[in-house]
Design an enzyme around this catalytic site. Structure first.
Site, PDB file in Angstrom:
ATOM      1  CG  ASP A   1      -1.771  -1.264   1.300  1.00  0.00           C
ATOM      2  OD1 ASP A   1      -2.192  -1.744   0.241  1.00  0.00           O
ATOM      3  OD2 ASP A   1      -1.961  -1.764   2.424  1.00  0.00           O
TER       4      ASP A   1
ATOM      5  CE  LYS B   1       2.965  -2.523  -4.321  1.00  0.00           C
ATOM      6  NZ  LYS B   1       2.715  -2.056  -2.951  1.00  0.00           N
TER       7      LYS B   1
ATOM      8  N   GLY C   1      -4.678  -4.519  -3.488  1.00  0.00           N
ATOM      9  CA  GLY C   1      -5.598  -3.576  -4.119  1.00  0.00           C
ATOM     10  C   GLY C   1      -4.795  -2.357  -4.529  1.00  0.00           C
ATOM     11  CG  HIS C   2      -2.121  -2.065  -7.275  1.00  0.00           C
ATOM     12  ND1 HIS C   2      -1.183  -2.415  -8.212  1.00  0.00           N
ATOM     13  CD2 HIS C   2      -1.728  -2.644  -6.123  1.00  0.00           C
ATOM     14  CE1 HIS C   2      -0.264  -3.170  -7.647  1.00  0.00           C
ATOM     15  NE2 HIS C   2      -0.573  -3.330  -6.385  1.00  0.00           N
TER      16      HIS C   2
ATOM     17  CB  THR D   1      -6.206 -10.040   2.302  1.00  0.00           C
ATOM     18  OG1 THR D   1      -5.819 -11.159   1.484  1.00  0.00           O
ATOM     19  CG2 THR D   1      -5.031  -9.103   2.465  1.00  0.00           C
TER      20      THR D   1
ATOM     21  CD  GLN E   1       0.946  -8.761  -2.236  1.00  0.00           C
ATOM     22  OE1 GLN E   1       1.594  -9.150  -3.177  1.00  0.00           O
ATOM     23  NE2 GLN E   1      -0.370  -8.711  -2.260  1.00  0.00           N
TER      24      GLN E   1
ATOM     25  CB  THR F   1       2.039 -12.180   1.453  1.00  0.00           C
ATOM     26  OG1 THR F   1       1.002 -12.695   0.632  1.00  0.00           O
ATOM     27  CG2 THR F   1       3.287 -11.894   0.641  1.00  0.00           C
TER      28      THR F   1
ATOM     29  CB  THR G   1       2.455  16.266  -4.388  1.00  0.00           C
ATOM     30  OG1 THR G   1       1.971  16.438  -5.730  1.00  0.00           O
ATOM     31  CG2 THR G   1       3.969  16.352  -4.376  1.00  0.00           C
TER      32      THR G   1
HETATM   33  P1  GTP Z   1      -0.654  -3.005  -2.732  1.00  0.00           P
HETATM   34  O1  GTP Z   1      -0.169  -3.796  -3.913  1.00  0.00           O
HETATM   35  O2  GTP Z   1      -1.927  -3.544  -2.183  1.00  0.00           O
HETATM   36  O3  GTP Z   1       0.416  -2.997  -1.725  1.00  0.00           O
HETATM   37  O4  GTP Z   1      -1.132  -1.453  -3.082  1.00  0.00           O
HETATM   38  P2  GTP Z   1      -0.557  -0.051  -3.589  1.00  0.00           P
HETATM   39  O5  GTP Z   1       0.900   0.080  -3.307  1.00  0.00           O
HETATM   40  O6  GTP Z   1      -0.945   0.171  -5.009  1.00  0.00           O
HETATM   41  O7  GTP Z   1      -1.303   1.041  -2.693  1.00  0.00           O
HETATM   42  P3  GTP Z   1      -2.857   1.286  -2.348  1.00  0.00           P
HETATM   43  O8  GTP Z   1      -3.530   1.797  -3.567  1.00  0.00           O
HETATM   44  O9  GTP Z   1      -3.435   0.134  -1.639  1.00  0.00           O
HETATM   45  O10 GTP Z   1      -2.708   2.437  -1.221  1.00  0.00           O
HETATM   46  C1  GTP Z   1      -2.165   3.669  -1.457  1.00  0.00           C
HETATM   47  C2  GTP Z   1      -3.196   4.753  -1.051  1.00  0.00           C
HETATM   48  O11 GTP Z   1      -2.584   6.020  -1.073  1.00  0.00           O
HETATM   49  C3  GTP Z   1      -4.365   4.868  -2.032  1.00  0.00           C
HETATM   50  O12 GTP Z   1      -5.509   5.238  -1.337  1.00  0.00           O
HETATM   51  C4  GTP Z   1      -3.912   5.971  -2.994  1.00  0.00           C
HETATM   52  O13 GTP Z   1      -4.980   6.633  -3.627  1.00  0.00           O
HETATM   53  C5  GTP Z   1      -3.212   6.876  -2.033  1.00  0.00           C
HETATM   54  N1  GTP Z   1      -2.113   7.671  -2.594  1.00  0.00           N
HETATM   55  C6  GTP Z   1      -1.116   7.284  -3.444  1.00  0.00           C
HETATM   56  N2  GTP Z   1      -0.243   8.284  -3.618  1.00  0.00           N
HETATM   57  C7  GTP Z   1      -0.694   9.320  -2.874  1.00  0.00           C
HETATM   58  C8  GTP Z   1      -0.203  10.640  -2.609  1.00  0.00           C
HETATM   59  O14 GTP Z   1       0.851  11.050  -3.078  1.00  0.00           O
HETATM   60  N3  GTP Z   1      -0.936  11.427  -1.763  1.00  0.00           N
HETATM   61  C9  GTP Z   1      -2.088  10.999  -1.182  1.00  0.00           C
HETATM   62  N4  GTP Z   1      -2.731  11.826  -0.386  1.00  0.00           N
HETATM   63  N5  GTP Z   1      -2.568   9.760  -1.394  1.00  0.00           N
HETATM   64  C10 GTP Z   1      -1.881   8.941  -2.230  1.00  0.00           C
HETATM   65  P1  IMP Z   2      -2.332 -12.759   2.664  1.00  0.00           P
HETATM   66  O1  IMP Z   2      -1.402 -12.281   1.599  1.00  0.00           O
HETATM   67  O2  IMP Z   2      -3.768 -12.465   2.366  1.00  0.00           O
HETATM   68  O3  IMP Z   2      -2.074 -14.200   2.998  1.00  0.00           O
HETATM   69  O4  IMP Z   2      -1.995 -11.924   3.990  1.00  0.00           O
HETATM   70  C1  IMP Z   2      -0.754 -12.067   4.666  1.00  0.00           C
HETATM   71  C2  IMP Z   2      -0.292 -10.718   5.222  1.00  0.00           C
HETATM   72  O5  IMP Z   2       0.057  -9.848   4.142  1.00  0.00           O
HETATM   73  C3  IMP Z   2      -1.343  -9.965   6.038  1.00  0.00           C
HETATM   74  O6  IMP Z   2      -0.668  -9.212   7.025  1.00  0.00           O
HETATM   75  C4  IMP Z   2      -1.964  -9.012   5.005  1.00  0.00           C
HETATM   76  O7  IMP Z   2      -2.546  -7.879   5.608  1.00  0.00           O
HETATM   77  C5  IMP Z   2      -0.714  -8.645   4.210  1.00  0.00           C
HETATM   78  N1  IMP Z   2      -1.005  -8.237   2.820  1.00  0.00           N
HETATM   79  C6  IMP Z   2      -1.223  -9.062   1.762  1.00  0.00           C
HETATM   80  N2  IMP Z   2      -1.408  -8.344   0.635  1.00  0.00           N
HETATM   81  C7  IMP Z   2      -1.305  -7.039   0.984  1.00  0.00           C
HETATM   82  C8  IMP Z   2      -1.379  -5.816   0.239  1.00  0.00           C
HETATM   83  O8  IMP Z   2      -1.563  -5.786  -0.969  1.00  0.00           O
HETATM   84  N3  IMP Z   2      -1.211  -4.672   0.944  1.00  0.00           N
HETATM   85  C9  IMP Z   2      -0.960  -4.683   2.270  1.00  0.00           C
HETATM   86  N4  IMP Z   2      -0.880  -5.805   3.018  1.00  0.00           N
HETATM   87  C10 IMP Z   2      -1.044  -6.970   2.369  1.00  0.00           C
HETATM   88 MG    MG Z   3      -3.083  -1.941  -1.625  1.00  0.00          MG
END
Ligand code: GTP
Ligand code: IMP
Ligand code: MG
Length: 333
Positions: free
Chosen positions: A13, A16, A42-43, A124, A176, A191, A322
């Protein structure tokens, strides 16, 4: 650009999805390939006034010219795939490797009913761990076994190989974060797979010698969902006061928040073989930087924060996010 991998440096999170979507619009890669574990990720992408949360389809969908692929190492939940395909209207732009492992309902049930997985690890609940177990036992069904996925089946490694031969650019989207790696992370609170750039190469079928750039993404602070250690945690009151509250994109669980962890970042950079770094959510740490698109718009204190990261990691911070919108980015490549 050649092959670029985007990987998470903390606990997932980090943003990415936004970084990949930004690169897809700026660099026009011929292919954007999703690597990583599966629909546990979740992206989030804020694009043209809409918010998308993608669990299977690459965030590169924002570029209508890019072909979207899912590598063989990625777990596939056919229900989630169908939902995203119809929501995004993708039909002919998506290719799924026939060797992807299928997540069955039974895997989801096992994930949610296991005391160890659901409570101790805090998964998850998307069936990812049990599906990877089935694959290791060589009892899992693969994407090629499902008639409804036939229209999407693709030879992902061959498509990528041909793209590179034609001197096109390929973007690999990791999921992740470093700390969640089954091998290099905070076991057992991890994970079900490695989550570094090497694993992402394997997921999509690209050899390590083909990789040109590895961008490791860090948030301007640390967030974590699920169980396991978090260094320098902030109290819920402190988090609220700073306006840093977050909720999981897949599970809706509150994310625990901590201070920027330089030690973890150094290790993430080392094991990923990072060539550069992206820092997201700078605006949450320094609200005066919200929406900045040029370096000169940053405050001296935000500049100091970035300079410290660059000095400690001995790498350039090439992307500074930003705000959640794609355009809210400083690109200093
Ligand atoms: P995983 O593969 O699940 O780890 O996800 P991820 O790395 O793609 O990130 P995810 O979208 O789950 O969480 C990032 C959160 O931060 C989201 O709600 C984005 O909309 C938000 N976000 C990303 N960049 C910025 C930023 O520069 N500023 C703010 N305020 N929010 C941001
Ligand atoms: P699993 O991948 O669902 O088996 O979860 C194992 C661990 O990884 C738990 O702590 C989850 O919250 C964490 N995890 C798995 N995928 C993500 C992700 O995309 N973002 C943040 N945490 C994750
Ligand atoms: Mg995510």
């Amino acid at each position: 650009m050649g092959v670029t991998i985007v990987a998470g440096g903390f606990w997932g999170d980090e943003g990415k999805g936004k970084v990949v979507a930004y690169l897809a619009t700026q660099d026009n890669p011929s292919h954007v390939v999703r690597a990583g574990v599966g629909p546990n990720a979740g992206h989030t992408i804020h694009f043209q006034g809409r918010k998308w949360v993608l669990r299977q389809v690459p965030s590169g969908f924002v570029n209508a010219q890019s072909r979207l692929l899912i590598g063989a190492g990625v777990l596939l939940d056919p229900r989630v795939v169908q939902q995203e395909v119809s929501e995004l209207g993708l039909s002919d732009r998506l290719g799924i490797d026939g060797q992807c492992t299928v997540i069955e309902e039974e895997h989801i049930q096992q994930d949610r009913s296991s005391e160890h997985l659901a409570k101790k690890v805090g998964t998850t609940g998307t069936g990812c761990g049990p599906a990877n177990e089935a694959r290791v036992r060589r009892q899992a069904r693969l994407a090629r076994d499902l008639p409804e996925l036939k229209p999407y089946l693709a030879d992902v490694p061959l498509e990528l190989h041909r793209a590179l031969k034609a001197v096109h650019d390929v973007l690999i989207e990791g999921t992740q974060g470093f700390g969640l790696s089954l091998y290099h992370g905070s076991y057992p609170f991890v994970t079900s797979k490695d989550t570094t750039a090497s694993a992402f190469c394997m997921d999509v079928g690209i050899g390590p010698t083909r990789v040109n750039q590895v961008i490791v993404v860090f948030k301007a602070y640390v967030s974590r969902v699920g169980e396991g250690p978090l260094s320098m945690p902030l109290s819920p009151e402190e988090v609220r006061a700073r306006g840093w509250e977050e909720f999981g994109a897949v599970t809706g669980r509150p994310r625990r928040i901590g201070e920027f962890d330089l030690e973890l970042a150094r290790r993430a950079v080392m094991i990923n073989g990072a060539t550069q770094v992206a820092v997201t959510c700078l605006d949450k740490r320094f609200p005066e930087c919200y929406g900045a698109t040029r370096r000169e718009q940053l405050s001296p204190v935000a500049e100091g924060f970035l300079a410290k990261i660059e000095g400690e990691l001995e790498l350039p911070v090439t992307f500074i996010s930003t705000g959640p919108e794609l355009a809210q980015m400083i690109d200093r490549r």
